[in-house]
Write an enzyme that holds these catalytic residues in place. Structure first.
Site, PDB file in Angstrom:
ATOM      1  N   ASN A  89      26.450 -25.795 -24.360  1.00  0.00           N
ATOM      2  CA  ASN A  89      26.454 -24.464 -23.744  1.00  0.00           C
ATOM      3  C   ASN A  89      25.108 -23.774 -23.934  1.00  0.00           C
ATOM      4  O   ASN A  89      24.131 -24.389 -24.354  1.00  0.00           O
ATOM      5  CB  ASN A  89      27.576 -23.626 -24.358  1.00  0.00           C
ATOM      6  CG  ASN A  89      27.308 -23.318 -25.821  1.00  0.00           C
ATOM      7  OD1 ASN A  89      26.847 -24.191 -26.562  1.00  0.00           O
ATOM      8  ND2 ASN A  89      27.576 -22.102 -26.249  1.00  0.00           N
ATOM      9  N   CYS A 102      24.150 -21.766 -26.226  1.00  0.00           N
ATOM     10  CA  CYS A 102      23.683 -21.652 -27.616  1.00  0.00           C
ATOM     11  C   CYS A 102      23.848 -22.939 -28.414  1.00  0.00           C
ATOM     12  O   CYS A 102      23.721 -22.926 -29.637  1.00  0.00           O
ATOM     13  CB  CYS A 102      24.395 -20.503 -28.320  1.00  0.00           C
ATOM     14  SG  CYS A 102      24.185 -18.925 -27.479  1.00  0.00           S
ATOM     15  N   GLU A 130      26.240 -24.825 -29.494  1.00  0.00           N
ATOM     16  CA  GLU A 130      27.279 -25.121 -30.484  1.00  0.00           C
ATOM     17  C   GLU A 130      28.566 -25.625 -29.842  1.00  0.00           C
ATOM     18  O   GLU A 130      29.440 -26.134 -30.540  1.00  0.00           O
ATOM     19  CB  GLU A 130      27.569 -23.890 -31.359  1.00  0.00           C
ATOM     20  CG  GLU A 130      28.566 -22.884 -30.796  1.00  0.00           C
ATOM     21  CD  GLU A 130      27.966 -21.937 -29.760  1.00  0.00           C
ATOM     22  OE1 GLU A 130      28.638 -20.971 -29.361  1.00  0.00           O
ATOM     23  OE2 GLU A 130      26.809 -22.169 -29.338  1.00  0.00           O
TER      24      GLU A 130
END
Length: 812
Positions: free
Chosen positions: A438, A440, A442
């Protein structure tokens, strides 16, 4: 002096909230501030100092609201004298908001439901009718459950963040108090289950955990889009497919979602297009379209800018152009600087770089299927295409690696994620190949043209589980984790989905993402230096507890609701948990065999559970350090309307105050050391060890910590790399160390330190040559110098590949 101030105030008047005028009284202002100083250290906090500065800033006809705002900002500006000033500043601001808003939650909810847009004069409810009826029916209990004094627990900057973006407004005026917002979130998730709503409210308001920003924004509204992350695969390599994906990204961004989009399947520049008898323009022009969509369609109507991360595998022919897209220089038509970029790296590429082998660049149109396979299957297919001569061109793997490092040093991108680790250690591997993460880095979930992966997030405040005796309450952590898991599972069912493909995916696989914040704060409270053995053990046992609690809660949900749809065939269905995939043995903190037996009997309700995210905004609201990150500095600048001021790490300030070491001289020493205390000899060594910043902690130890907790993280983690002065050798060592440690996310952002002294530019007028004189010596602008510099960087990189551990130790 006070007499003069009294004379000045006697000529001034304020306008009260009811419109009356009243003379300004010095003593009245001081008394109001004094009342808010309960439980503060009055050896350091002086209400009279604030009042004197407030009087200096007044004008005739100032409103009491403006007076409070000024007093709060002045108190906040004194935070570097003592952290209690930040608490006082928040109390003044909170008290001001309380005077401007209704008290009863049910009254506020009614106003939000009956909201009329003053521009159109039409009723536009800000909360849903269903939730309005729930609140109306249970008004007495909900009103009595709210504890408004908890609003006074926020620090000033956390409270101002809430005011700016999170508390619901009516025609531009804030209508909610923080406690109202938290109860709205609890009711938004639990609806008519009032017991669960009150339980959630209490944990949120005591700041044991927080739901993610989109959940705080939209809970109980008419369009409760509560999910943070969306992962998309391009629908097709065609104009129709590309623009369908553009539309999908716009709809998600409109609903406050962050986006990860993989573009592996888009044909490379120069590839023929049969339908038009032309050739493809490749990735760059297409990504410029996505760039403009991100700029235009922000998240939730101005709450946050639109944010897209674009994922590409490094065998794609356009990879060199892809690496240039975020750079500061170059032609505008070849740049798309508002996007974020990530590489989805197969192990084969890392092996070729390490061996100084060749690397073949391919077009997915001519070499189909590479992005659909991983591990041995990928390697066989890739090598088959090489043998068949299908590659567009062949380069040295190290020359592409050099371009990757070069881009990272300049822009902090691309992110580095290891495709095979992400798939090999995924509980969704039975569904299909995972093609990207995604925004970010994670979230690691399966996506396809007909499935948009989604994740709902929450983060647990780890500092809240440190006991007064400086032990860690793992039992309480597990209890809170179970409640968080059940909340996130409920959000899957009540969520508003911007697209049917997102709804389909989330209901099939039911993933959630539990993260953390305040890990550095917990270590300080426990008195564990970041690199100590005790910190390493605590790091692992915290994530053992979160993973165990989440699995236990998910198994309990499966007993009543059944396992998720694609459970059969997953590793967990075969008794294989995340730590088994890492070949790691947990400590004896929890009974894993008992849990595995329960899962064997009942299954689990959620395919994925743990995903430590960055927590930038919510950690600021809660007054914690971000995620699992160490502190980046012990002193930093905050900007408010009245100007800039320094804020000191509140833990450090309290320690130095108790040691009788805190004064202006100490503050100036820390400022001149750019937030470091390592060279301040008057501070005891134990305290200096405790407050090492991320720049003073070895990268190797942060990677080891990431790997230790990674065995209990079934998604991935937003893992930043911090290198004060990066060079190509250091970065190469770091990336290879994290790859070999088994990390899924090798690097989110590369964070570097700006040079201590500004670079000075000089111009030789005779020759028209530009030179840069800075800390790192002089680099003339000649082609020869550029080549020499490039060769030196290449040599650093090769050296690190040949010396590996030695380079890692000396360089990081």
């Amino acid at each position: 002096m006070l007499k003069n101030k009294s004379m000045k105030t006697s000529k001034l008047y304020v306008i009260k909230r009811d419109g009356r005028q009243e003379e300004v009284h010095f003593d009245k202002i001081t008394s109001r501030i004094q009342k808010l100083c309960y439980n503060l250290n009055m050896d350091f906090v002086d209400p009279v100092t604030i009042t004197l500065q407030v009087i200096n800033g007044l004008y005739c006809g100032v409103t009491t609201q403006e007076l409070d705002n000024l007093a709060a900002e002045i108190a906040a500006g004194l935070t570097c004298n003592h952290p209690d000033y930040a608490i006082l500043a928040a109390r003044i601001a909170v008290s001001n908001l309380h005077k401007e808003t209704k008290k009863a939650f049910s009254d506020v909810f009614e106003d939000l439901y009956n909201h009329v847009n003053k521009e159109t004069n039409q009723k536009v409810p800000l909360v849903s009718e269903f939730h309005y009826n729930v609140v109306k029916k249970n008004a007495t209990r909900l009103n009595s459950s709210i504890i408004y004094d908890r609003d006074f627990g926020y620090n000033y900057f956390g409270f101002k963040t809430l005011e700016r973006s999170y508390l619901l407004k009516r025609n531009g005026k804030i209508a909610e108090r923080p406690q109202h917002m938290l109860m709205r979130v609890a009711i938004g998730i639990h609806g008519e289950d009032i017991d669960a709503a009150v339980e959630t409210y209490n944990l949120l308001s005591e700041r044991y955990f927080t739901h993610a920003s989109p959940t705080l924004f939209a809970a109980a509204t008419n369009r409760p889009q509560l999910s943070s992350c969306f992962l998309l695969t391009m629908t097709a390599d065609s104009i129709e497919g590309i623009f369908k994906s553009v539309e999908q990204c716009a709809m998600i961004s409109k609903s406050a979602g962050g986006i990860g989009l993989n573009v592996h399947c888009i044909r490379a520049k120069g590839t023929s297009i049969c339908g038009t008898n032309g050739t493809s323009n490749g990735l760059v022009p297409m990504l410029r379209v996505f760039n403009n969509v991100a700029r235009y369609v922000d998240q939730g109507g101005g709450k946050r800018p639109g944010a897209f991360a674009i994922y590409l595998e490094p065998w794609h022919s356009d990879v060199f152009e892809f690496l240039e897209l975020k750079k500061n220089t170059g032609k505008e038509e070849n740049r798309a600087r508002d996007l974020f970029y990530a590489l989805w790296i197969p192990d084969l590429f890392m092996k070729r770089v390490e061996a100084n082998g060749d690397w073949s660049l391919m077009c997915p149109h001519k070499c189909p299927g590479l992005h659909d396979v991983w591990g041995d299957e990928f390697e066989k297919l890739y090598e088959k295409y090489e043998q068949e001569g299908r590659a567009n061109r062949t380069v040295k793997a190290q020359s592409l690696w050099f371009a990757i490092i070069e881009a990272q040093v300049e822009t902090g991108n691309p992110y580095m994620l290891f495709k095979d680790a992400c798939n090999r250690k995924s509980n969704q591997q039975n569904v299909g190949t995972i093609k990207c993460s995604n925004l970010c880095t994670e979230i690691v979930e399966y996506s396809a043209p007909d499935e948009i992966a989604v994740c709902n997030l929450a983060s647990i405040a780890l500092n809240m589980f440190v006991t007064p005796e400086k032990t860690y309450d793992f039992k309480k952590l597990k209890e809170v984790t179970k409640i968080v898991t059940k909340n996130l599972n409920k959000i899957i069912d009540i969520n508003y989905y911007p697209l049917p493909e997102a709804r389909k995916s989330n209901l099939r696989h039911r993933p959630v993402g539990i993260g953390i914040q305040g890990f550095a704060d917990a270590l300080i409270l426990m008195r564990f230096p970041y690199e100590s053995e005790e910190a390493g053990l605590l790091n692992q046992q915290i994530f053992e507890t979160i993973y165990y609690g989440a699995l236990e809660a998910s198994c309990e949900l499966a007993q009543t609701e059944g396992p998720y749809e694609t459970y059969e065939g997953s590793p967990v269905s075969k008794g294989i948990l995340q730590y088994d995939m890492w070949d790691k043995v947990p400590t004896n903190l929890w009974d894993w065999q008992k849990l595995k037996e329960s899962i064997r009997m009942h299954g689990v309700r959620n395919s994925l559970l743990v995903a430590p995210m960055p927590t930038a905004s919510t950690a600021q609201i809660m007054g914690n350090n971000e995620s699992f990150e160490p502190y980046t500095t012990n002193i930093y600048t905050r900007r408010v309307l009245s100007g800039e001021f320094q804020v000191v790490n509140h833990h450090l300030l309290r320690d130095l105050t108790e040691l009788d070491l805190w004064d202006d001289d100490m503050k100036n020493q820390i400022i001149s050391s750019r937030g470091s205390i390592q060279n301040i000899e008057t501070i005891p060594p134990k305290v200096r060890d405790l407050y090492k910043t991320v720049w003073e902690i070895s990268v190797k130890s942060t990677i080891k910590m990431a790997a230790d907790r990674g065995a209990f993280i079934d998604q991935s983690q937003s893992f930043n790399i911090h290198v004060a002065e990066p060079n190509y050798g250091k970065l190469t060592s770091i990336h290879f160390y994290s790859w070999k440690a088994g990390l899924k996310t090798g690097m989110y952002y590369l964070r570097t330190k700006p040079a201590a002294n500004a670079i000075q530019f000089t111009v030789n007028k005779k020759q028209g040559a530009v030179s840069m004189n800075g800390q790192n010596g002089t680099a003339e602008g000649s082609p020869q110098k550029y080549e020499e510099d490039r060769e030196r960087k290449m040599a650093d990189m090769v050296c690190s590949l040949e010396n590996k551990d030695a380079c890692m130790s000396c360089g990081s």
